[in-house]
Design an enzyme around this catalytic site. Structure first.
Site, PDB file in Angstrom:
ATOM      1  N   TYR A  20       0.832  -1.213   0.000  1.00  0.00           N
ATOM      2  CA  TYR A  20       0.000   0.000   0.000  1.00  0.00           C
ATOM      3  C   TYR A  20       0.864   1.260   0.000  1.00  0.00           C
ATOM      4  O   TYR A  20       0.750   2.090   0.891  1.00  0.00           O
ATOM      5  CB  TYR A  20      -0.958  -0.029   1.197  1.00  0.00           C
ATOM      6  CG  TYR A  20      -2.010  -1.113   1.045  1.00  0.00           C
ATOM      7  CD1 TYR A  20      -3.197  -0.858   0.385  1.00  0.00           C
ATOM      8  CD2 TYR A  20      -1.782  -2.397   1.525  1.00  0.00           C
ATOM      9  CE1 TYR A  20      -4.141  -1.857   0.197  1.00  0.00           C
ATOM     10  CE2 TYR A  20      -2.724  -3.406   1.346  1.00  0.00           C
ATOM     11  CZ  TYR A  20      -3.903  -3.125   0.682  1.00  0.00           C
ATOM     12  OH  TYR A  20      -4.831  -4.109   0.498  1.00  0.00           O
ATOM     13  N   TYR A 148     -11.192  -8.271   6.707  1.00  0.00           N
ATOM     14  CA  TYR A 148     -10.033  -8.293   5.824  1.00  0.00           C
ATOM     15  C   TYR A 148      -9.669  -9.751   5.541  1.00  0.00           C
ATOM     16  O   TYR A 148      -9.421 -10.521   6.466  1.00  0.00           O
ATOM     17  CB  TYR A 148      -8.820  -7.564   6.420  1.00  0.00           C
ATOM     18  CG  TYR A 148      -7.650  -7.632   5.461  1.00  0.00           C
ATOM     19  CD1 TYR A 148      -7.605  -6.816   4.336  1.00  0.00           C
ATOM     20  CD2 TYR A 148      -6.633  -8.564   5.646  1.00  0.00           C
ATOM     21  CE1 TYR A 148      -6.570  -6.917   3.420  1.00  0.00           C
ATOM     22  CE2 TYR A 148      -5.597  -8.673   4.725  1.00  0.00           C
ATOM     23  CZ  TYR A 148      -5.567  -7.841   3.620  1.00  0.00           C
ATOM     24  OH  TYR A 148      -4.553  -7.952   2.697  1.00  0.00           O
ATOM     25  N   ASP A 248     -11.579 -17.763   8.643  1.00  0.00           N
ATOM     26  CA  ASP A 248     -10.269 -17.266   8.228  1.00  0.00           C
ATOM     27  C   ASP A 248      -9.452 -17.005   9.497  1.00  0.00           C
ATOM     28  O   ASP A 248      -9.601 -15.967  10.136  1.00  0.00           O
ATOM     29  CB  ASP A 248     -10.453 -15.988   7.396  1.00  0.00           C
ATOM     30  CG  ASP A 248      -9.124 -15.357   6.994  1.00  0.00           C
ATOM     31  OD1 ASP A 248      -8.066 -15.802   7.475  1.00  0.00           O
ATOM     32  OD2 ASP A 248      -9.158 -14.396   6.201  1.00  0.00           O
ATOM     33  N   LYS A 277      -0.002 -16.728   7.770  1.00  0.00           N
ATOM     34  CA  LYS A 277       0.845 -15.922   8.647  1.00  0.00           C
ATOM     35  C   LYS A 277       1.714 -16.705   9.644  1.00  0.00           C
ATOM     36  O   LYS A 277       2.874 -16.932   9.394  1.00  0.00           O
ATOM     37  CB  LYS A 277      -0.026 -14.897   9.369  1.00  0.00           C
ATOM     38  CG  LYS A 277      -0.552 -13.818   8.415  1.00  0.00           C
ATOM     39  CD  LYS A 277      -1.056 -12.590   9.137  1.00  0.00           C
ATOM     40  CE  LYS A 277      -1.209 -11.404   8.229  1.00  0.00           C
ATOM     41  NZ  LYS A 277      -2.516 -11.244   7.606  1.00  0.00           N
TER      42      LYS A 277
HETATM   43  C1  LIG Z   1      -3.081 -11.244   6.384  1.00  0.00           C
HETATM   44  C2  LIG Z   1      -4.421 -11.840   6.233  1.00  0.00           C
HETATM   45  C3  LIG Z   1      -4.833 -12.401   5.008  1.00  0.00           C
HETATM   46  C4  LIG Z   1      -3.971 -12.376   3.771  1.00  0.00           C
HETATM   47  O1  LIG Z   1      -2.794 -13.097   3.914  1.00  0.00           O
HETATM   48  P1  LIG Z   1      -1.536 -12.779   2.947  1.00  0.00           P
HETATM   49  O2  LIG Z   1      -0.505 -13.777   3.361  1.00  0.00           O
HETATM   50  O3  LIG Z   1      -1.150 -11.367   3.218  1.00  0.00           O
HETATM   51  O4  LIG Z   1      -1.995 -12.979   1.557  1.00  0.00           O
HETATM   52  C5  LIG Z   1      -6.093 -12.967   4.955  1.00  0.00           C
HETATM   53  N1  LIG Z   1      -6.908 -12.991   6.034  1.00  0.00           N
HETATM   54  C6  LIG Z   1      -6.532 -12.481   7.225  1.00  0.00           C
HETATM   55  C7  LIG Z   1      -7.459 -12.568   8.383  1.00  0.00           C
HETATM   56  C8  LIG Z   1      -5.288 -11.886   7.358  1.00  0.00           C
HETATM   57  O5  LIG Z   1      -4.927 -11.352   8.536  1.00  0.00           O
END
Ligand SMILES: *Cc1c(COP(=O)(O)O)cnc(C)c1O
Length: 429
Positions: A20, A148, A248, A277
């Protein structure tokens, strides 16, 4: 020949996109020479205590001898082989661990390269599942406002439409449904109005394949920690309306919220789970999408007969070997007591920020501390101010937040919280 700090920064300004970022209006950028434990050693000689865990991902600290060893040993055997038709011990060991420790019923694992891709994979799984079930009209997703889920097109379509700037991509973005996020905070009981919005969508929209949520903590889209009752109610609603539930846990997975997976706060299992992550303890990029037998069997019985996805670097052995070691290291310690320690200290020390003029709210859960400001602040002023305090904190809009590596000492965590207090106390409003 090594580059000087100035040379690194100059080449960076000239050629390198950052997350960004703008070339016309660049924000301050700092060159890191090495990192160890919770410390980032800058090229200019300064040392910073890391409050970000490199965006949630570092668990055991940087440059850890055990993770280094796992990486090096695997590199001596093989760094990579294709995953089509071939398999290997690091991948199968990792997938077995993920199935064993994740919420019940998630038996099948699809490995990929990044969090966003694991979300794409989850969405494709849901679409293929309904296609196979003879209900291809179920092709939309419900997500929460302030969500997100990543930056690729599928993932972007389920991110908050305002902060995700959906209008920029309107012609190319899948149209999804957005429900209000619950107002009931973590630990509070759910009120009927918290669930009304998503309930209304589920009752009235007949083309929904799945609901996707970040369980318990909405991360990058608002750092909002909500009632576990909401997740419980959501699981029931999804079952009632025959819609899949995607959790997620890319940010919350592996202990960050005080449970190994945030879904455990509500005692629920999703149909599909995304991990990323933290998966390799912050060493390299790796993600996983888990699903239950209902989803995997449905997909495999369908028209395609296979799941239609296969990244080149799927199941990368280096990443899998490090992930196995990182998970072992987490589980062989009393990680839950350690997260409690972080939570207790964050609560006590960040509480002091409440009385500051600029501060609207302070919230803490597990190893996550958030100071929400009344007004969004300019990153180009705030970021260097934190660096002057010797800490690495990267605020986002109104949100100043930290989620330090689990191994941080009491003294280093105090340096972080005091640094935040000092910087925020100087803000006018
Ligand atoms: C960081 C994140 C993503 C995306 O992961 P990237 O490895 O940056 O593509 C998706 N969902 C959540 C909840 C995240 O924190």
């Amino acid at each position: 020949m090594h580059l000087s700090n100035e040379q690194v920064l100059e080449l960076d300004r000239e050629h390198v996109w950052h997350p960004y970022s703008s070339f016309l209006n660049p924000t301050p950028t700092f060159a890191v020479k090495r990192a160890e434990g919770v410390r980032l050693y800058l090229h200019d000689g300064r040392t910073l205590i890391d409050g970000m865990s490199s965006w949630w991902s570092v668990l055991h600290g940087y440059n850890h001898p055990r993770l280094n060893r796992a990486l090096n040993e695997q590199a001596e055997a093989m760094s990579h082989v294709m995953f089509g038709g071939l398999t290997h011990e690091p991948a199968v060991r990792l997938c077995e661990k993920l199935v064993k420790h994740s919420p019940a019923g998630l038996n099948k694992v699809f490995l990929s390269d990044s969090g966003s891709v694991s979300v794409e994979v989850a969405m494709k799984m849901a679409l293929q599942y309904w296609h196979s079930a003879g209900q291809p009209q179920k092709h939309r997703f419900i997500a929460l406002k302030n969500a997100y889920h990543g930056d690729t097109f599928g993932a972007m379509s389920v991110c908050d439409p305002v902060t995700g700037m959906h209008h920029l991509f309107a012609e190319n973005l899948m149209q999804q449904y957005f429900a209000e996020r619950p107002q009931a905070r973590f630990g509070e009981t759910l009120q009927p109005q918290d669930i009304a919005s998503i309930q209304h969508l589920l009752e009235n929209k007949k083309d929904v394949a799945a609901v996707i949520v970040e369980p318990i903590v909405q991360g990058a889209g608002g750092m909002w920690m909500y009632s576990a009752d909401y997740l419980k109610a959501l699981r029931e609603l999804c079952d009632k309306h025959d819609v899949l539930l995607i959790a997620d846990e890319i940010a919350t997975g592996f202990g960050r919220t005080g449970k190994l997976f945030a879904c455990e706060h509500a005692d629920i299992s999703p149909d599909i789970l995304c991990l990323g992550k933290t998966l390799t303890g912050g060493y390299m990029t790796l993600a996983a999408t888990l699903c239950n037998d209902k989803v995997s069997e449905g997909i495999c019985r369908g028209e395609a007969g296979v799941f239609m996805h296969g990244p080149t670097f799927m199941g990368n052995p280096l990443a899998c070997a490090v992930a196995c070691e990182s998970i072992d290291m987490l589980l062989e310690n009393d990680w839950q007591a350690n997260i409690k320690r972080l939570e207790t200290q964050l609560k006590i020390e960040l509480d002091a920020c409440r009385k500051l003029k600029a501060v609207a709210d302070v919230r803490v859960l597990g190893g996550i501390g958030v100071v929400e400001l009344h007004k969004a602040q300019a990153l180009e002023q705030l970021q260097p101010a934190f660096v002057e305090q010797g800490i690495w904190v990267r605020p986002f809009g109104k949100l100043v937040y930290i989620m330090p590596p689990y191994c941080i000492s009491e003294a280093d965590l105090t340096t972080l919280t005091q640094g935040i207090y000092r910087v925020v106390s100087k803000l006018k409003s």
